[in-house]
Structure formats: C-alpha cells, structure tokens
Design a protein around this motif. Structure first.
Motif, short mmCIF file in Angstrom:
data_model
loop_
_atom_site.label_atom_id
_atom_site.label_comp_id
_atom_site.label_asym_id
_atom_site.label_seq_id
_atom_site.Cartn_x
_atom_site.Cartn_y
_atom_site.Cartn_z
N PRO A 117 0.81 -1.23 0.00
CA PRO A 117 0.00 0.00 0.00
C PRO A 117 0.84 1.28 0.00
CG PRO A 117 -0.89 -1.59 1.56
CD PRO A 117 0.39 -2.18 1.04
N ILE A 118 2.11 1.16 0.40
CA ILE A 118 3.01 2.33 0.40
C ILE A 118 3.20 2.82 -1.04
CG2 ILE A 118 5.41 3.04 0.87
CD1 ILE A 118 5.39 0.93 3.17
N THR A 119 3.45 1.89 -1.97
CA THR A 119 3.60 2.28 -3.38
C THR A 119 2.26 2.75 -3.95
OG1 THR A 119 5.42 0.72 -3.63
CG2 THR A 119 4.43 1.53 -5.65
N HIS A 120 1.17 2.12 -3.54
CA HIS A 120 -0.15 2.58 -4.00
C HIS A 120 -0.39 4.03 -3.56
CE1 HIS A 120 -2.10 -1.14 -5.61
NE2 HIS A 120 -1.06 -1.68 -4.98
N ALA A 121 0.06 4.36 -2.35
CA ALA A 121 -0.10 5.75 -1.88
C ALA A 121 0.74 6.69 -2.74
CB ALA A 121 0.33 5.85 -0.41
N ALA A 122 1.98 6.26 -3.05
CA ALA A 122 2.85 7.10 -3.90
C ALA A 122 2.19 7.31 -5.27
CB ALA A 122 4.21 6.44 -4.07
N ASN A 123 1.59 6.23 -5.82
CA ASN A 123 0.87 6.35 -7.10
C ASN A 123 -0.14 7.49 -7.03
OD1 ASN A 123 2.04 4.16 -8.41
ND2 ASN A 123 0.45 2.71 -7.82
N GLU B 51 -3.44 -4.74 8.65
CA GLU B 51 -3.02 -4.84 10.05
C GLU B 51 -1.53 -4.47 10.17
OE1 GLU B 51 -3.70 -8.92 11.28
OE2 GLU B 51 -2.11 -8.72 12.78
N VAL B 52 -0.75 -4.81 9.13
CA VAL B 52 0.70 -4.55 9.16
C VAL B 52 1.04 -3.19 8.53
CG1 VAL B 52 2.93 -5.37 8.28
CG2 VAL B 52 1.24 -7.02 9.13
N ILE B 53 0.44 -2.92 7.37
CA ILE B 53 0.75 -1.67 6.66
C ILE B 53 -0.51 -0.80 6.71
CG2 ILE B 53 1.63 -0.64 4.52
CD1 ILE B 53 2.52 -3.63 3.83
N THR B 54 -0.42 0.27 7.46
CA THR B 54 -1.62 1.10 7.67
C THR B 54 -1.60 2.32 6.74
OG1 THR B 54 -0.47 2.21 9.47
CG2 THR B 54 -1.90 0.38 10.07
N GLY B 55 -2.77 2.92 6.58
CA GLY B 55 -2.89 4.07 5.68
C GLY B 55 -3.06 3.59 4.25
N GLY B 56 -2.71 4.41 3.29
CA GLY B 56 -2.89 4.02 1.89
C GLY B 56 -4.14 4.65 1.31
N PRO B 57 -4.26 4.61 -0.01
CA PRO B 57 -5.38 5.29 -0.66
C PRO B 57 -6.74 4.70 -0.26
CG PRO B 57 -3.72 4.61 -2.27
CD PRO B 57 -3.35 3.98 -0.98
N VAL B 58 -7.74 5.56 -0.32
CA VAL B 58 -9.11 5.14 0.01
C VAL B 58 -9.93 5.24 -1.28
CG1 VAL B 58 -11.15 5.76 1.36
CG2 VAL B 58 -8.86 5.99 2.36
N PHE B 59 -10.77 4.21 -1.53
CA PHE B 59 -11.61 4.20 -2.74
C PHE B 59 -13.01 4.73 -2.41
CE2 PHE B 59 -14.90 2.07 -5.24
CZ PHE B 59 -14.51 2.42 -6.53
N LYS B 60 -13.49 5.64 -3.26
CA LYS B 60 -14.87 6.14 -3.08
C LYS B 60 -15.42 6.58 -4.43
CE LYS B 60 -17.38 9.36 -0.16
NZ LYS B 60 -17.50 10.66 -0.79
N ASP B 61 -16.57 6.04 -4.79
CA ASP B 61 -17.29 6.46 -6.00
C ASP B 61 -16.44 6.43 -7.27
OD1 ASP B 61 -19.47 6.92 -4.40
OD2 ASP B 61 -18.99 9.03 -4.09
N GLY B 62 -15.59 5.42 -7.40
CA GLY B 62 -14.82 5.28 -8.64
C GLY B 62 -13.46 5.97 -8.61
N TYR B 63 -13.16 6.65 -7.50
CA TYR B 63 -11.90 7.40 -7.44
C TYR B 63 -11.09 7.00 -6.20
CZ TYR B 63 -13.90 10.31 -11.07
OH TYR B 63 -14.43 10.73 -12.25
N LEU B 64 -9.78 7.23 -6.28
CA LEU B 64 -8.90 7.00 -5.12
C LEU B 64 -8.50 8.34 -4.52
CD1 LEU B 64 -6.66 4.22 -6.66
CD2 LEU B 64 -8.08 3.95 -4.61
N TRP B 65 -8.36 8.33 -3.19
CA TRP B 65 -8.04 9.57 -2.48
C TRP B 65 -6.92 9.27 -1.50
CZ3 TRP B 65 -11.66 13.49 -3.73
CH2 TRP B 65 -12.78 13.01 -4.43
#
Ligand code: KDG
Ligand code: MG
Length: 406
Positions: free
Chosen positions: A323-329, A353-367
């Motif tokens: 999820p760290i790279t997903h956040a960078a994306n 549980e291990v890697i917290t945070g990362g992008p959140v999906f809502k209505d077709g978009y990532l935030w």
C-alpha cells in the motif's frame, strides 16, 4: 539531518512484502518505502541490507535526487529489476521523510492537487462470459467506471487474471515453500476468445462503462495487431502490455493497424525503456511500476516527458506491491496533469493490520489523506507475526511443452 539506520523487513501478511525503514537523527523522524519484487523478494532485501543500506548512513535524507543518482550511477552495474526495486524502496522512504519534515502530504510537495481524486480501475475475471459480466455489474455497483476484464480461455490451463493462480501455486509445495505453478497457454484460442468476450460485454452492458484488457506481454507483433484491430469496435479504454518489453519497435506494427489505445510498461525498469514508445507516440498510456522503476523520483520525470507527447499515465497498481507504493501512485496521480487512470486492489485486512494508511476508494476514485508524507505506516510488531513464505509467480508452457511468457 543524517540517516542513522536502514532497516529491512520482509513480511508476509497475505503475501510477501519487502519494507524499507529509513531512520534519522531527528527524534521520531523516519520514512517507510516498499521494495517488493514478486517472486524475488529476498534478492532485493539482500541488495538493500548488504550493499545499499551501508551507503546511506550519515547522508542527508533531504537530498533525494543526489542519493538517487549516487545509488543508480554509483554502482557502475546499474539498473535491472532487483536494483531498481531496491532504489524505489529507498526513494519512497526519503520522500516520506521529506513530507513529514515539511508537515505536508506528498501531492502538495509535488506541486499541489490538479484533481480531487484519481480515476481507478479494478479487475474482473471469470470462468466464462456470464461470470465476467456478473463481476463487472458488481464492480459497477461499487462505483467503478473503468474495469479490466479477463476470461478463462477454453483448453488453456490457469488463464492469467481470472483468479486462483496464487492458491494453485501455493498448493505446489516444495521444500521451504511453494514452487511455481505451470500454466498452459495457446495463442489461437486466446485470440478467438477475447473479441467474443468484449462483444458479449458491450451488447449487455452498453458503451458507457470503460473496459480494458491485459494481454500480459504474451503475443507476437502480428498477433497483437490482429487482436487490437478485432477489438476496435468495442472501444477499449486501452489494451494493456500487448508485447514483450524487449520489442519497442514492434509497437509500430500495432499502430499501423488500429486505433485501439495501447498501454505498456509494467515490466520496464528504466526511463530509457519507456522513452521511444513515448516520443514516437506508439502508446497512449505509460504504466510503469513506481516500485520497480526507481520510485517517485523517476516516475515523475517519466510523467513529465509523457506530458509533452500527450501520453497519459496508468501506473501499475497490483496487490504484489505494498500500500506504500499505492499511496505514492495516488500522490503522483493527483499532482500531475497527464494522469489517465490508476489500477488498484482492495488489500485484505491482514495486510492492513501490518501496513496502515494508503489510498481510500470512493465512487470510482482513489483519495489520499492530508497526512504529512506518504500517509502510510508499518506496525513492526504485527509484521513479525507473518514471516516470509517462499512464493513464485506462475510459469507458462505451450501445448508442445515449450516455455512461453507468463
Ligand atoms: O507480479 C506480477 C503482477 O504484478 C502482474 O502480473 C500484475 O499484470 C499485472 C497487472 O496488470 O496488474
Ligand atoms: Mg498487467
């Protein structure tokens, strides 16, 4: 400010991840990066521990570009997936530190938001057309506007993207862990099936939903040109990775035969691999993996080059990067102007549980949140509960037993 420690964690909460922690002499100021290379995790971890980590101690973590150049060019033996994944892990951790130090989310340091969220796509696979259709309808209900579709190919064994490969590989245990699952694939059946899948989906779902398909680098140039032309009436968002990454010039042949948009790049590990495809406008979407191309530092340069040629970004976003790279994306997606679409996965609870945070999906978009840095963190105690498990990607053989690209 100085780097005081570089720590590498290999953990397997659902699947293997290689995580890089860079600590500094400022209290509680550290960054996390992701250096996961599916199936070769320990090679990257060892490169980081034995060769790269010691070079970082005492350096100023603020000097990201200088450290990047030093690690890339200073090795003499530069590049390749192992070293570029290791470099990405260091790069993301340094960007995380920079953001935390500034008290700003990375998208802000990268120039600020150009859009509110990143248009996301999900994967829908199935054993037959009906099952794919059902999965697409369910994804639409979740809000997805762009969907990748893959279907099992009759007569082939273990089709890419239709699920079950990971489980099947894990079922093939050898000493110390799984051994690669062997799949069987023939181009004839594949080339006959994919256009029919898209015809089925368009006739049932209409034109509005954006569909794409991943060839996974399996076709030769003339087969790819045929497929891209035959699926033209079904208006793909893009046809992904039609050819092996070595053959940039063969993209010209595809272009001569079709207006189907083409995406390429998850197997690239350098800007120079992407360059001819961009500058000759042989592709419409560049989809390098931030985790394998040297991180944010390299990807933002690729995006800037692509912008001049009207090529959009579609960074790789599979479950086998953390999820760290997903956040960078998503930080990059929301700060550049030529963003196209972002591939995503929903990580299982055990990973979160291990890697917290990362992008959140809502209505077709990532935030991404406004937390300083990447907005992700690692629970090291939880990570220790999930030790490395040997695992491989599947391999492919043709019906006559010869090796083919997976
Ligand atoms: O480790 C290999 C995967 O990352 C790759 O197969 C996923 O092709 C892929 C995609 O488009 O997500
Ligand atoms: Mg792909």
């Amino acid at each position: 400010m100085q780097i005081t420690n570089v720590k590498i964690i290999v953990t397997s909460p659902g699947r293997n991840y290689v995580l890089v922690k860079i600590e500094t002499d400022e209290p509680d100021l550290y960054g996390w990066g992701d250096a996961t290379l599916n199936g070769r995790e320990l090679a990257v971890a060892s490169a980081l521990e034995k060769h790269i980590g010691p070079l970082l101690i005492g350096r100023d973590p603020d000097r990201i570009e200088d450290i990047w150049q030093y690690l890339f060019r200073g090795t003499y033996w530069r590049g390749g997936p192992v070293l570029m994944t290791a470099l990405a892990g260091v790069d993301l951790a340094l960007w995380d530190i920079k953001g935390k130090r500034a008290g700003l989310p990375l998208y802000s340091l990268l120039g600020g938001k150009t859009r509110e969220g990143a248009l996301a796509y999900t994967h829908c696979g199935g054993q037959d057309f009906q099952e794919v259709e059902e999965h697409v309808r369910a994804a639409q209900e979740k809000g997805f506007k762009v969907i990748r579709v893959q279907v099992a190919i009759p007569g082939n064994v273990g089709t890419y993207g239709v699920g079950g490969a990971q489980e099947a590989a894990a079922a093939t245990w050898g000493e110390g862990g799984a051994l690669p699952q062997v799949e069987r694939w023939e181009p004839g059946a594949y080339l006959r099936t994919v256009p029919r899948l898209l015809e089925h989906l368009r006739s049932r779902l209409g034109e509005e939903i954006e569909l794409l398909h991943d060839v996974h680098e399996r076709l030769n140039p003339i087969q790819a040109a045929r497929l891209a032309r035959e699926v033209e009436p079904f208006h793909l968002f893009f046809l992904e990775d039609p050819l092996r990454p070595e053959h940039k010039e063969s993209f010209r042949l595809i272009r001569q035969h079709t207006t189907t948009p083409i995406a390429m790049g998850e197997l690239f590990h350098s800007r120079w691999e992407a360059l001819p495809l961009i500058t000759e406008q042989l592709i419409d979407f560049i989809r390098c993996d931030l985790g394998h191309i040297g991180g944010l530092t390299e990807a933002r340069k690729i995006a800037a080059i692509a912008e001049s040629y009207q090529v959009q970004t579609a960074w790789h976003g599979p479950g086998d990067i953390a999820p760290i790279t997903h956040a960078a994306n998503v930080h990059l997606d929301t700060s550049i102007t030529n963003f196209g679409v972002q591939e995503m996965v929903f990580f299982p609870e055990i990973t979160q549980e291990v890697i917290t945070g990362g992008p959140v999906f809502k209505d077709g978009y990532l935030w991404v949140t406004d937390k300083p840095g990447l907005g992700t963190d690692v629970d090291e105690v939880a990570a220790a509960r999930y030790p490395y498990q040997r695992a491989y990607l599947p391999t492919v053989r043709r019906a006559d037993g010869s090796v083919h690209d997976w």
